[in-house]
Design an enzyme around this catalytic site. Structure first.
Site, PDB file in Angstrom:
ATOM      1  N   GLY A   1       0.779  -1.243   0.000  1.00 38.77           N
ATOM      2  CA  GLY A   1       0.000   0.000   0.000  1.00 38.77           C
ATOM      3  C   GLY A   1       0.801   1.280   0.000  1.00 38.77           C
ATOM      4  N   SER A   2       1.989   1.275  -0.606  1.00 39.35           N
ATOM      5  CA  SER A   2       2.752   2.531  -0.606  1.00 39.35           C
ATOM      6  C   SER A   2       2.104   3.575  -1.532  1.00 39.35           C
ATOM      7  CB  SER A   2       4.216   2.293  -0.994  1.00 39.35           C
ATOM      8  OG  SER A   2       4.341   2.002  -2.359  1.00 39.35           O
ATOM      9  N   ASN A   3       1.461   3.131  -2.593  1.00 42.65           N
ATOM     10  CA  ASN A   3       0.741   4.102  -3.442  1.00 42.65           C
ATOM     11  C   ASN A   3      -0.481   4.653  -2.729  1.00 42.65           C
ATOM     12  OD1 ASN A   3       1.871   4.560  -6.268  1.00 42.65           O
ATOM     13  ND2 ASN A   3       2.108   2.348  -6.027  1.00 42.65           N
TER      14      ASN A   3
ATOM     15  N   ARG B   1     -15.600 -14.795 -10.294  1.00 51.24           N
ATOM     16  CA  ARG B   1     -14.885 -13.513 -10.413  1.00 51.24           C
ATOM     17  C   ARG B   1     -15.882 -12.366 -10.546  1.00 51.24           C
ATOM     18  NH1 ARG B   1     -11.905 -13.819 -15.245  1.00 51.24           N
ATOM     19  NH2 ARG B   1     -11.073 -11.784 -14.726  1.00 51.24           N
TER      20      ARG B   1
ATOM     21  N   ILE C   1      -7.642  -9.510 -11.294  1.00 51.69           N
ATOM     22  CA  ILE C   1      -8.071  -8.908 -12.561  1.00 51.69           C
ATOM     23  C   ILE C   1      -9.533  -8.504 -12.419  1.00 51.69           C
ATOM     24  CG2 ILE C   1      -8.463  -9.372 -15.012  1.00 51.69           C
ATOM     25  CD1 ILE C   1      -6.008 -11.235 -14.883  1.00 51.69           C
TER      26      ILE C   1
ATOM     27  N   HIS D   1       0.915   1.101 -13.071  1.00 52.18           N
ATOM     28  CA  HIS D   1       1.691  -0.071 -13.493  1.00 52.18           C
ATOM     29  C   HIS D   1       3.164   0.320 -13.609  1.00 52.18           C
ATOM     30  CE1 HIS D   1       2.460  -3.919 -15.334  1.00 52.18           C
ATOM     31  NE2 HIS D   1       3.172  -3.296 -16.257  1.00 52.18           N
TER      32      HIS D   1
ATOM     33  N   ASP E   1      -3.851  -3.971 -18.154  1.00 54.95           N
ATOM     34  CA  ASP E   1      -2.875  -2.893 -18.377  1.00 54.95           C
ATOM     35  C   ASP E   1      -2.978  -2.287 -19.783  1.00 54.95           C
ATOM     36  OD1 ASP E   1      -1.861  -3.375 -15.788  1.00 54.95           O
ATOM     37  OD2 ASP E   1      -0.462  -4.872 -16.526  1.00 54.95           O
TER      38      ASP E   1
ATOM     39  N   GLN F   1       8.652   7.502  -8.487  1.00 54.23           N
ATOM     40  CA  GLN F   1       7.887   8.248  -9.491  1.00 54.23           C
ATOM     41  C   GLN F   1       6.402   7.901  -9.430  1.00 54.23           C
ATOM     42  OE1 GLN F   1       9.354  10.723 -11.054  1.00 54.23           O
ATOM     43  NE2 GLN F   1      11.200  10.073  -9.967  1.00 54.23           N
ATOM     44  N   GLU F   2       6.102   6.629  -9.119  1.00 50.01           N
ATOM     45  CA  GLU F   2       4.688   6.236  -8.984  1.00 50.01           C
ATOM     46  C   GLU F   2       4.004   7.128  -7.950  1.00 50.01           C
ATOM     47  OE1 GLU F   2       3.865   2.066  -8.371  1.00 50.01           O
ATOM     48  OE2 GLU F   2       5.614   1.452  -9.515  1.00 50.01           O
TER      49      GLU F   2
HETATM   50  C1  GRF Z   1       3.389  -0.939  -7.635  1.00 49.49           C
HETATM   51  O1  GRF Z   1       4.647  -1.157  -8.197  1.00 49.49           O
HETATM   52  C2  GRF Z   1       2.348  -0.732  -8.707  1.00 49.49           C
HETATM   53  O2  GRF Z   1       2.858  -0.118  -9.846  1.00 49.49           O
HETATM   54  C3  GRF Z   1       1.933  -2.149  -9.028  1.00 49.49           C
HETATM   55  O3  GRF Z   1       1.957  -2.819  -7.802  1.00 49.49           O
HETATM   56  C4  GRF Z   1       2.860  -2.171  -6.910  1.00 49.49           C
HETATM   57  C5  GRF Z   1       2.061  -1.806  -5.693  1.00 49.49           C
HETATM   58  O4  GRF Z   1       2.854  -1.255  -4.690  1.00 49.49           O
HETATM   59  N1  GRF Z   1       0.653  -2.175  -9.676  1.00 49.49           N
HETATM   60  P1  GRF Z   1       2.177  -0.644  -3.386  1.00 49.49           P
HETATM   61  O5  GRF Z   1       1.307  -1.753  -2.785  1.00 49.49           O
HETATM   62  O6  GRF Z   1       1.382   0.545  -3.795  1.00 49.49           O
HETATM   63  O7  GRF Z   1       3.326  -0.302  -2.483  1.00 49.49           O
END
Ligand code: GRF
Length: 224
Positions: free
Chosen positions: A19-21, A76, A103, A120, A156, A184-185
Site C-alpha cells: 500500500g505505498s501508493n 470472479r 483482474i 503499473h 494494463d 515516481q509512482e
Molecule cells: C506498484 O509497483 C504498482 O505499480 C503495481 O503494484 C505495486 C504496488 O505497490 N501495480 P504498493 O502496494 O502501492 O506499495
C-alpha cells in the site's frame, strides 16, 4: 480569501499488498495537493498492509473475502458484484487500483468506465502484467518507468493518463529498479487523481487529452 475547498472526489482504493501508493494518495490529500477523500480502502487480502495503513489514518478498511464466492461458476464476477455494492453504498466516484492483484471483470469496468485508474510499473504498452521491472531489465532497455491509465477489460491496456521515465543502470537489479520507479509512482498517481478532480481528463478513443495543457517535460537520455 476564502479557504473553502472545492468538491472532494469520493475515492475507493483497491489494494492487495503493502500500500505505498495508497499512502502517497493519503499524504497528498492530507497536504491538500489532491481534492479528494478516501471513503473506502478495499482488499482481497485480510492481512494487507494497505488495510493497516487505512486504519492508521481512520479510513474505512474493508476486507472482501474471495473464498466466499469460490464455489460459484461466475465467481470472479460475483466477487466484483460484491465490491460494486460497497462502492455504490459509499457513493464512490473514482476507483484507484493500487497493487490490486486481482483482474477486474466487466462488472466493475462497465460501472466505472473512465472512472477507474490503475498504476503499473512500466512504460506501457511495454511489459504489461507481472514482473514488469525484471522483464524491462532482461530486455536490455535503457529507460523504464511507470504509467497511470484508465482501466479497461484488457490487463494494463486502457488509455494512458500520465507516465514517468527513469534511467536503468547496468548494475540494476529488479529490486533497485523497482525502488527508482516507485518513487515516481508516488508522484504521478496523486497528480492523475488531481487532474481528474479538476475535470481535466478527456478521453478520445485510446487517448487521454489533458485540458488546459501541461508543461512539456525534459527529455531523459539514458545513459546520458
Ligand atoms: C506498484 O509497483 C504498482 O505499480 C503495481 O503494484 C505495486 C504496488 O505497490 N501495480 P504498493 O502496494 O502501492 O506499495
Amino acid at each position: 480569501m476564502s479557504s473553502k475547498r472545492p468538491h472532494l472526489v469520493r475515492l475507493a482504493v483497491l489494494a492487495s499488498g503493502r500500500g505505498s501508493n495508497l499512502q502517497a494518495i493519503i499524504d497528498a490529500i492530507e497536504a491538500r495537493r489532491v481534492d479528494a477523500t478516501i471513503v473506502a480502502v478495499i482488499s482481497n487480502k485480510q492481512d494487507a498492509a494497505a488495510l493497516e495503513r487505512a486504519r492508521k489514518h481512520n479510513l474505512r478498511g474493508i476486507f472482501v473475502d474471495p473464498k466466499l464466492f469460490a464455489g460459484q461458476p461466475d465467481n470472479r464476477e460475483a466477487y466484483d458484484r460484491a465490491i460494486l455494492a460497497v462502492l455504490q453504498e459509499h457513493d464512490v466516484e473514482l476507483v484507484l487500483l493500487a497493487g490490486y492483484m486481482k483482474i477486474v471483470t466487466t462488472v466493475l469496468v462497465n460501472a466505472y468506465t473512465h472512472r477507474m485508474m490503475n498504476i503499473h510499473p512500466s512504460l506501457l504498452p511495454s511489459f504489461p502484467g507481472l514482473d514488469a521491472q525484471k522483464k524491462t531489465i532482461e530486455w536490455g532497455c535503457k529507460v523504464a518507468g511507470c504509467t497511470v491509465h484508465f482501466v479497461t477489460e484488457g490487463v494494463d491496456e486502457g488509455p494512458i493518463i500520465l507516465q514517468a521515465a527513469v534511467p536503468i543502470l547496468d548494475q540494476d537489479t529488479p529490486e533497485t529498479l523497482a525502488a527508482r520507479i516507485l518513487e515516481q509512482e508516488h508522484k504521478i498517481y496523486p497528480k492523475a487523481v488531481q487532474l481528474f478532480a479538476e475535470g481535466r481528463l478527456q478521453v478520445e478513443g485510446r487517448c487521454v487529452l489533458i485540458k488546459q495543457g501541461m508543461p512539456m517535460g525534459e527529455a531523459l537520455i539514458s545513459p546520458s
